[in-house]
Design a protein around this motif. Sequence first.
Motif, PDB file in Angstrom:
ATOM      1  N   GLU A  57       0.845  -1.194   0.000  1.00 43.88           N
ATOM      2  CA  GLU A  57       0.000   0.000   0.000  1.00 43.88           C
ATOM      3  C   GLU A  57       0.877   1.240   0.000  1.00 43.88           C
ATOM      4  O   GLU A  57       1.800   1.356   0.809  1.00 43.88           O
ATOM      5  CB  GLU A  57      -0.917  -0.004   1.225  1.00 43.88           C
ATOM      6  CG  GLU A  57      -1.923   1.127   1.248  1.00 43.88           C
ATOM      7  CD  GLU A  57      -2.846   1.037   2.453  1.00 43.88           C
ATOM      8  OE1 GLU A  57      -3.908   1.686   2.427  1.00 43.88           O
ATOM      9  OE2 GLU A  57      -2.497   0.331   3.419  1.00 43.88           O
ATOM     10  N   LYS A  58       0.630   2.129  -0.930  1.00 40.02           N
ATOM     11  CA  LYS A  58       1.351   3.392  -1.043  1.00 40.02           C
ATOM     12  C   LYS A  58       2.865   3.185  -1.116  1.00 40.02           C
ATOM     13  O   LYS A  58       3.650   3.874  -0.468  1.00 40.02           O
ATOM     14  CB  LYS A  58       1.002   4.317   0.138  1.00 40.02           C
ATOM     15  CG  LYS A  58      -0.468   4.722   0.192  1.00 40.02           C
ATOM     16  CD  LYS A  58      -0.750   5.633   1.374  1.00 40.02           C
ATOM     17  CE  LYS A  58      -2.221   6.032   1.415  1.00 40.02           C
ATOM     18  NZ  LYS A  58      -2.529   6.907   2.576  1.00 40.02           N
ATOM     19  N   GLY A  59       3.257   2.202  -1.895  1.00 33.63           N
ATOM     20  CA  GLY A  59       4.675   1.951  -2.106  1.00 33.63           C
ATOM     21  C   GLY A  59       5.366   1.228  -0.969  1.00 33.63           C
ATOM     22  O   GLY A  59       6.587   1.043  -1.015  1.00 33.63           O
ATOM     23  N   GLN A  60       4.627   0.808   0.065  1.00 33.81           N
ATOM     24  CA  GLN A  60       5.213   0.084   1.189  1.00 33.81           C
ATOM     25  C   GLN A  60       4.631  -1.316   1.266  1.00 33.81           C
ATOM     26  O   GLN A  60       3.459  -1.537   0.945  1.00 33.81           O
ATOM     27  CB  GLN A  60       4.950   0.822   2.508  1.00 33.81           C
ATOM     28  CG  GLN A  60       5.610   2.184   2.604  1.00 33.81           C
ATOM     29  CD  GLN A  60       5.420   2.819   3.973  1.00 33.81           C
ATOM     30  OE1 GLN A  60       5.071   2.142   4.930  1.00 33.81           O
ATOM     31  NE2 GLN A  60       5.650   4.109   4.067  1.00 33.81           N
ATOM     32  N   GLN A  75      -1.900  -5.099  11.720  1.00 34.92           N
ATOM     33  CA  GLN A  75      -0.623  -4.813  11.091  1.00 34.92           C
ATOM     34  C   GLN A  75       0.504  -5.186  12.047  1.00 34.92           C
ATOM     35  O   GLN A  75       0.541  -4.753  13.193  1.00 34.92           O
ATOM     36  CB  GLN A  75      -0.524  -3.336  10.714  1.00 34.92           C
ATOM     37  CG  GLN A  75       0.758  -2.977   9.961  1.00 34.92           C
ATOM     38  CD  GLN A  75       0.775  -1.533   9.495  1.00 34.92           C
ATOM     39  OE1 GLN A  75      -0.230  -0.824   9.609  1.00 34.92           O
ATOM     40  NE2 GLN A  75       1.905  -1.087   8.970  1.00 34.92           N
ATOM     41  N   ILE A  76       1.463  -5.994  11.561  1.00 32.24           N
ATOM     42  CA  ILE A  76       2.553  -6.482  12.395  1.00 32.24           C
ATOM     43  C   ILE A  76       3.831  -5.666  12.198  1.00 32.24           C
ATOM     44  O   ILE A  76       4.587  -5.449  13.140  1.00 32.24           O
ATOM     45  CB  ILE A  76       2.825  -7.975  12.106  1.00 32.24           C
ATOM     46  CG1 ILE A  76       1.551  -8.793  12.351  1.00 32.24           C
ATOM     47  CG2 ILE A  76       3.968  -8.500  12.972  1.00 32.24           C
ATOM     48  CD1 ILE A  76       1.002  -8.669  13.755  1.00 32.24           C
ATOM     49  N   THR A  77       4.103  -5.230  10.990  1.00 31.88           N
ATOM     50  CA  THR A  77       5.268  -4.370  10.727  1.00 31.88           C
ATOM     51  C   THR A  77       4.797  -3.069  10.101  1.00 31.88           C
ATOM     52  O   THR A  77       3.686  -2.993   9.571  1.00 31.88           O
ATOM     53  CB  THR A  77       6.280  -5.058   9.794  1.00 31.88           C
ATOM     54  OG1 THR A  77       5.699  -5.182   8.479  1.00 31.88           O
ATOM     55  CG2 THR A  77       6.671  -6.426  10.306  1.00 31.88           C
ATOM     56  N   GLY A  78       5.654  -2.047  10.173  1.00 29.15           N
ATOM     57  CA  GLY A  78       5.237  -0.761   9.632  1.00 29.15           C
ATOM     58  C   GLY A  78       6.379   0.070   9.094  1.00 29.15           C
ATOM     59  O   GLY A  78       6.259   1.283   8.999  1.00 29.15           O
ATOM     60  N   ASP A  79       7.512  -0.552   8.753  1.00 26.48           N
ATOM     61  CA  ASP A  79       8.629   0.234   8.218  1.00 26.48           C
ATOM     62  C   ASP A  79       8.538   0.328   6.703  1.00 26.48           C
ATOM     63  O   ASP A  79       7.673  -0.268   6.076  1.00 26.48           O
ATOM     64  CB  ASP A  79       9.969  -0.383   8.644  1.00 26.48           C
ATOM     65  CG  ASP A  79      10.105  -1.820   8.213  1.00 26.48           C
ATOM     66  OD1 ASP A  79      10.317  -2.044   7.012  1.00 26.48           O
ATOM     67  OD2 ASP A  79       9.965  -2.707   9.070  1.00 26.48           O
ATOM     68  N   ARG A  80       9.462   1.060   6.114  1.00 23.39           N
ATOM     69  CA  ARG A  80       9.391   1.360   4.685  1.00 23.39           C
ATOM     70  C   ARG A  80      10.064   0.316   3.805  1.00 23.39           C
ATOM     71  O   ARG A  80      10.004   0.407   2.583  1.00 23.39           O
ATOM     72  CB  ARG A  80      10.039   2.726   4.430  1.00 23.39           C
ATOM     73  CG  ARG A  80       9.342   3.880   5.137  1.00 23.39           C
ATOM     74  CD  ARG A  80      10.169   5.155   5.044  1.00 23.39           C
ATOM     75  NE  ARG A  80       9.502   6.263   5.706  1.00 23.39           N
ATOM     76  CZ  ARG A  80      10.052   7.444   5.940  1.00 23.39           C
ATOM     77  NH1 ARG A  80      11.307   7.656   5.584  1.00 23.39           N
ATOM     78  NH2 ARG A  80       9.374   8.409   6.550  1.00 23.39           N
ATOM     79  N   SER A  81      10.735  -0.656   4.376  1.00 22.64           N
ATOM     80  CA  SER A  81      11.489  -1.613   3.575  1.00 22.64           C
ATOM     81  C   SER A  81      10.568  -2.648   2.934  1.00 22.64           C
ATOM     82  O   SER A  81       9.465  -2.912   3.413  1.00 22.64           O
ATOM     83  CB  SER A  81      12.532  -2.319   4.447  1.00 22.64           C
ATOM     84  OG  SER A  81      11.894  -3.105   5.439  1.00 22.64           O
ATOM     85  N   GLU A 100      14.162  -6.194   3.364  1.00 21.21           N
ATOM     86  CA  GLU A 100      15.305  -5.289   3.246  1.00 21.21           C
ATOM     87  C   GLU A 100      15.535  -4.587   4.581  1.00 21.21           C
ATOM     88  O   GLU A 100      14.594  -4.038   5.154  1.00 21.21           O
ATOM     89  CB  GLU A 100      15.041  -4.236   2.171  1.00 21.21           C
ATOM     90  CG  GLU A 100      15.277  -4.689   0.761  1.00 21.21           C
ATOM     91  CD  GLU A 100      15.170  -3.529  -0.213  1.00 21.21           C
ATOM     92  OE1 GLU A 100      16.038  -3.389  -1.066  1.00 21.21           O
ATOM     93  OE2 GLU A 100      14.204  -2.759  -0.106  1.00 21.21           O
ATOM     94  N   PRO A 101      16.767  -4.568   5.068  1.00 13.84           N
ATOM     95  CA  PRO A 101      17.041  -3.824   6.302  1.00 13.84           C
ATOM     96  C   PRO A 101      16.935  -2.322   6.049  1.00 13.84           C
ATOM     97  O   PRO A 101      17.052  -1.859   4.917  1.00 13.84           O
ATOM     98  CB  PRO A 101      18.490  -4.213   6.640  1.00 13.84           C
ATOM     99  CG  PRO A 101      18.779  -5.421   5.811  1.00 13.84           C
ATOM    100  CD  PRO A 101      17.941  -5.289   4.583  1.00 13.84           C
TER     101      PRO A 101
END
Length: 290
Positions: A57-60, A75-81, A100-101
């Motif tokens: 969603e929205k590039g993430q 939602q379990i994770t929320g970073d941009r990788s 990706e880190p």
Amino acid sequence: MNRFQRGATRAHLLLALIFTLALLVGYHYFKAQYGITGNVAGIPKSTAGQIAFIRQEKGQTNVFIVKSDGSGMTQITGDRSSKRTPAWSPDGKQLCYSGEPEIGESEGRAFQIFVVGSGKPNQITRGSQSKDAPQWRPGTNQIGFLAGGAIKVVSSNGSDALQIYPPPHKGKGDIESDDQTTVAAAGADPTKRPPINAYRWSPNGKSLVALQVTEGDIAATLGDPRWWHKKNARGAGGDPDRGIVMEPESLIMLPSIEAEKPSLLPISNAQKVSFAWFPDANLLAAAIST
């Protein structure tokens, strides 16, 4: 308005400006942090009937879980990788996935294996090679994954990393080097080691079946292996039935992770293979295209 009142008004305006600026700074900081850590929840105590999946969603891309009836999405994770291939632990209290880190967290941007439970995701692998297809080994705390065409395992806390197939080159220890030039310098020929494209642990965790692609000098061929150099090749007015080169897929089985020599199952030289274990770990189902 006297001088005192004008001074008080200026002070109030200044305080209002400072407060507004603080709100703007706080908002932008919150939005930035939201993109890094995300507004996420940990794995619930009971995950019976829960499905883990990746949502873009929205590039993430992030890991979510949802009940089998479609309710209670979390939602379990929320970073941009970027992330892919989530898999449950045997007790259902943790998830592993390939992702990706964040910048500065690892060498380059190679995909690594992460484990997430009640807290923040923990990166358990390092190195310049991408790690993919993590699968929890049933009945253990080990996680299998693919890296550089090999099957490797690592404990869920990041310790005891081991390459199980193909066996590491002699002198390389348990984990084969990420640096292929080092392997080549040691006199090894990577084309003689068919890469593994997929694998499955048996339901009891004792053995595994893997899909290998035979390529390079030992690749089998159908028809003429140099058909494209022939004037009468397909597309040049020649014989349309002349064969083409293919990279055949074969299934192998390791009876244990300590076994160095696998058994070649009676499925070989197939163009496409998919497979799955029966729940009793005594039978294997396979679909092939020849």
